[in-house]
Write a protein that holds these residues in place. Structure first.
Motif, short mmCIF file in Angstrom:
data_model
loop_
_atom_site.label_atom_id
_atom_site.label_comp_id
_atom_site.label_asym_id
_atom_site.label_seq_id
_atom_site.Cartn_x
_atom_site.Cartn_y
_atom_site.Cartn_z
N ALA A 109 -45.93 -0.83 8.32
CA ALA A 109 -44.74 -0.62 9.15
C ALA A 109 -44.99 -1.01 10.60
CB ALA A 109 -44.30 0.85 9.06
N THR A 119 -34.18 -4.63 6.21
CA THR A 119 -33.73 -3.25 6.06
C THR A 119 -34.84 -2.49 5.34
OG1 THR A 119 -31.39 -3.85 5.94
CG2 THR A 119 -32.01 -1.70 5.04
N VAL A 120 -35.25 -1.35 5.89
CA VAL A 120 -36.33 -0.56 5.30
C VAL A 120 -35.79 0.82 4.92
CG1 VAL A 120 -38.56 0.55 5.69
CG2 VAL A 120 -38.14 -1.76 6.56
N THR A 122 -37.17 4.38 3.45
CA THR A 122 -38.48 5.03 3.30
C THR A 122 -38.35 6.54 3.15
OG1 THR A 122 -40.68 5.27 4.31
CG2 THR A 122 -38.80 5.25 5.81
N ALA A 128 -41.21 5.86 9.32
CA ALA A 128 -39.99 5.87 10.14
C ALA A 128 -40.34 5.93 11.62
CB ALA A 128 -39.11 7.07 9.76
N LEU A 131 -41.51 2.49 12.81
CA LEU A 131 -40.40 1.55 12.97
C LEU A 131 -39.59 1.88 14.22
CD1 LEU A 131 -39.22 1.25 9.26
CD2 LEU A 131 -40.66 -0.34 10.55
N ARG A 139 -33.33 -2.37 10.39
CA ARG A 139 -32.43 -1.27 9.99
C ARG A 139 -33.22 -0.31 9.13
NH1 ARG A 139 -26.78 -3.06 7.87
NH2 ARG A 139 -26.56 -3.30 10.13
N THR A 140 -33.23 0.96 9.52
CA THR A 140 -34.07 1.96 8.85
C THR A 140 -33.23 3.06 8.23
OG1 THR A 140 -35.82 1.53 10.47
CG2 THR A 140 -36.03 3.52 9.13
N VAL A 142 -33.81 6.67 6.24
CA VAL A 142 -34.81 7.69 5.91
C VAL A 142 -34.25 8.61 4.83
CG1 VAL A 142 -36.27 9.55 6.78
CG2 VAL A 142 -35.71 7.60 8.26
N ASP A 318 -30.05 2.51 13.43
CA ASP A 318 -31.12 1.58 13.14
C ASP A 318 -32.32 1.81 14.03
OD1 ASP A 318 -28.72 -1.10 12.72
OD2 ASP A 318 -29.23 0.60 11.48
#
Length: 319
Positions: A109, A119-120, A122, A128, A131, A139-140, A142, A318
């Motif tokens: 990461a 886009t992740v 997780t 997180a 990132l 774009r994250t 969680v 994000d």
């Protein structure tokens, strides 16, 4: 000999033998048994081994033992960096990634390029956070759930959150990988979440250093045949199992990638998504691209008149 030097040698012996005895270590290190016991107590407190009567054993020797994130992050740092950098070669622009908990995935990461429109998704708090440390561009998402010692979120809430999601590629860190047992975890809830991640992804890439070979956790996640790409380090051919381990793995997984122990730094963008540049490494920091040498450079506090700061690729939630 300094305490840190003794403790390093104790861990080396433990990696080679699986268990160590206080008396044998005292002879090897030429110190008293009391000194060895203090060193073992210190390493046990850090989660780097398990103290047993008369000696110590590997922390992963018990299938349900789950060390904390801090203890795991101190181990095999060079191998993890090399493995994470090799994993970048699997990326293509616009991909959606599922990234599991783990210290190697956390290293990944930190290296993920911010200019590929990724886009992740997780379940790892540490991923997180890594990132979020950048200037945007990824774009994250969680996933929720119950927190584990390794800073992952697990349980029915996490599994439910994966329903309906689809990823192009899943990067997964594992407790152990074994030709018979497959990939495993010491945590029952984590194994369920990881299995759901695999089901929600087109391809599975497992990131695991060679010390995890032959380790079997309490709960199975998937057989090795489910692994599209396994990335490990060069010790897989020189460990206690010898070349047979590499041969078995090549027969079991879709693709086996072996990195040298010298940290393999991130490939240029032209080599992402391709294995054609797999033999090229950056080993001189002075030749590194700026985004690798300093992936999150500080923004200038002032700009020339009329110049606007660059906008992030994504906004809102994000990272």
């Amino acid at each position: 000999m300094l305490a840190t030097q003794r403790q390093h040698l104790i861990l080396q012996e433990l990696d080679a033998e699986g268990t160590v005895r206080v008396a044998a270590l005292a002879d090897l290190l030429r110190v008293s048994e009391m000194t060895v016991r203090r060193d073992i107590d210190a390493l046990d407190a850090e989660g780097l081994l398990l103290r047993v009567h008369g000696g110590a054993t590997r922390a992963g020797a018990f299938s349900a033992f789950e060390p904390g994130f801090g203890a795991k992050s101190a181990r095999e740092a060079d191998a993890k960096r090399a493995i994470a950098a090799e994993a970048l070669r699997l990326l293509l622009p616009g991909m959606t990634l599922l990234v599991s908990g783990g210290t190697t995935t956390h290293e990944l990461a930190r290296l993920l390029p911010r200019d590929l429109g990724l886009t992740v998704v997780t379940n790892s708090l540490m991923v997180a956070n890594a990132l979020a440390a950048g200037d945007g561009g990824i774009r994250t998402v969680v996933l929720g759930g119950q927190r584990t010692p390794s800073e992952a979120l697990v349980g029915p809430v996490t599994v439910h959150a994966l329903d309906g999601l689809h990823a192009d590629l899943c990067f997964m860190g594992v407790h152990g990988f074994d030709p018979k047992a497959g990939i495993t975890s010491p945590n029952l809830l984590e194994s369920e979440v990881n299995a759901a991640m695999i089901a929600a992804s087109d391809t599975l890439a497992v990131l695991a250093d060679a010390t995890k070979y032959g380790t079997v956790g309490l709960a199975g996640i998937a057989p090795l045949s489910a692994v599209g790409t396994l990335i490990t380090d060069a010790r897989i051919s020189t460990g206690s199992a010898g070349p047979a381990a590499e041969s078995l793995l090549r027969q079991s997984v879709g693709e086996l990638r072996i990195t040298p122990l010298t940290p393999a730094l991130a490939p240029p963008a032209s080599q992402l998504g391709s294995s054609s540049g797999a033999s090229q490494r950056w080993e001189r920091p002075d030749l590194l691209p700026s985004w690798v040498a300093d992936p999150f450079p500080a923004r200038p506090t002032s700009l020339p008149d009329g110049q606007m700061p660059p906008a992030s690729a994504f906004k809102g939630h994000d990272a």
